[in-house]
Design an enzyme around this catalytic site. Structure first.
Site, PDB file in Angstrom:
ATOM      1  N   ASN A  95       0.834  -1.203   0.000  1.00 57.08           N
ATOM      2  CA  ASN A  95       0.000   0.000   0.000  1.00 57.08           C
ATOM      3  C   ASN A  95       0.869   1.254   0.000  1.00 57.08           C
ATOM      4  OD1 ASN A  95      -2.443  -1.359   0.020  1.00 57.08           O
ATOM      5  ND2 ASN A  95      -2.728  -1.186   2.227  1.00 57.08           N
ATOM      6  N   TYR A 152      -6.180 -15.839   6.319  1.00 59.54           N
ATOM      7  CA  TYR A 152      -5.668 -17.165   5.998  1.00 59.54           C
ATOM      8  C   TYR A 152      -4.229 -16.971   5.527  1.00 59.54           C
ATOM      9  CZ  TYR A 152     -10.669 -18.213   5.949  1.00 59.54           C
ATOM     10  OH  TYR A 152     -11.996 -18.334   6.291  1.00 59.54           O
ATOM     11  N   ALA A 156      -5.887   3.827   5.817  1.00 60.87           N
ATOM     12  CA  ALA A 156      -5.538   5.227   6.044  1.00 60.87           C
ATOM     13  C   ALA A 156      -4.150   5.380   6.657  1.00 60.87           C
ATOM     14  CB  ALA A 156      -6.578   5.891   6.937  1.00 60.87           C
ATOM     15  N   ASP A 169      -1.536   3.431   6.195  1.00 59.52           N
ATOM     16  CA  ASP A 169      -0.545   3.222   5.135  1.00 59.52           C
ATOM     17  C   ASP A 169      -0.484   4.430   4.218  1.00 59.52           C
ATOM     18  OD1 ASP A 169      -0.233   0.646   6.188  1.00 59.52           O
ATOM     19  OD2 ASP A 169      -1.730  -0.194   4.826  1.00 59.52           O
TER      20      ASP A 169
END
Length: 346
Positions: free
Chosen positions: A38, A116, A267, A269
């Protein structure tokens, strides 16, 4: 300009197409998510050369992640494709659903995300990753290396990778560390490594809400005392402000922008990407914090992990305005407005 290199985990993301329990969903929408990727995409969106280093599986999810990163202008030459381990996956669900019982996600913790990621390709990162010639070349040419506190929680090998990078000679590089506290990842583990790793960084970013579980306090003076070595400590006070505490003892605080929030995911990141872009451009702390706020505000107005930045002219006007005008800015989906802008659309 030297490039930014972000190292960590990126997962495939599935989201029900309508707000319903996962077991009733008839369609799942695909996306990707990862703190470091990101940030890389955020830096690339600001016109800065950015690369992501990590591991994905030799599967459809991994292929899609790499394609999406390239589409966003992020370099992927340092990515390793694991022929055996799968790409990590997470599923967004309504906040009323609970995580299934698992070592990293016990049933008693309510969440809007089911992970996962155990045994994933990313969890197999270790110091051998640094021996990859492509990785070594990217790190040698980097002006910024960005890590987060998610990576050391994934495995012992991942923790050693972070420690090795943070302990290495800088050679003119800046190494940043975003704490990115994820309580489910630290269940049954000792989070004290976060303080060790953060103190090895040049730039540390932490939310005040993260600081208490990660470091035991949200007090600025105490945090600076616990992390004496970084050149600057940035504390994000949610929708109130962000504070930069340089090592030499000064203090810079910039109020957060008023935002019509749609979803908070991503937000932090986005703030990191905005703040670090300012550092790469050689800007002062106030300008860096403003870039962080504007980038975060753009992401808060969308449902995904990354929101589009304002048009360049609007962005420049906002970042250059006076302190009084800054407090009058309002950010909504597709729009930045303030009296000094008139009425400005992206």
């Amino acid at each position: 300009m030297r490039s930014a290199v972000c190292i960590g985990e990126t997962m495939a993301m599935l989201t029900p197409s309508r707000s319903a329990p996962l077991h009733e969903a008839t369609e799942l929408l695909f996306g990707i998510g990862g703190a470091e990727s990101n940030v890389a995409m955020g830096l690339a969106a600001m016109g800065l050369p950015a690369h992501w280093i990590g591991r994905v599986g030799r599967d459809g999810f991994g292929i899609r992640i790499l394609a999406d990163l390239q589409e966003h202008g992020v370099g992927i030459s340092g990515v390793q494709v694991d022929p055996v381990r799968p790409t990590g996956l997470y599923v967004k669900v309504p906040a009323t659903e609970l995580r299934p019982a698992a070592p990293e996600a016990p049933a008693q913790i309510p969440s809007s995300v089911i992970y996962y990621r155990q045994g994933s390709a990313a969890s197999a990162m270790n110091t051998d990753t640094l021996n990859n010639p492509e990785v070594a070349a990217l790190l040698d040419g980097a002006g910024l290396i960005h890590l987060s506190g998610i990576t050391p929680a994934l495995s012992d090998g991942c923790a050693e990778l972070c420690r090795s990078i943070l302990s290495a000679p800088r050679a003119g590089r800046t190494v940043s560390f975003d704490v990115n506290w994820r309580p489910a990842l630290w269940l049954g583990k000792d989070p004290s490594i976060l303080r060790e790793l953060a103190n090895l960084a040049d730039v540390v970013l932490v939310g005040s809400d993260e600081a208490v579980p990660a470091f035991g306090t949200e007090d600025e003076t105490e945090l600076r005392g616990l992390l004496p070595d970084p050149d600057v400590l940035v504390i994000k006070n949610a929708d109130v402000s962000a504070v930069a505490l340089p090592k030499e003892g000064s203090r810079v605080e910039v109020p957060a922008l008023a935002v019509e929030v749609l979803e908070p995911v991503g937000a932090g990141d986005a703030f990191a990407a905005g703040y670090l872009s300012g550092m790469l451009l050689g800007l002062d702390q106030k300008a860096c914090l403003r870039r962080g706020h504007l980038s975060a505000a753009s992401t808060l107005t969308v449902t995904g992990d990354r929101g589009p930045l304002p048009e360049q002219a609007v962005m420049q006007a906002v970042l250059a305005c006076g302190d009084a005008d800054w407090t009058l800015i309002r950010v909504a989906a597709g729009r930045v407005s303030a009296p000094m802008l008139g009425s400005a659309a992206r």
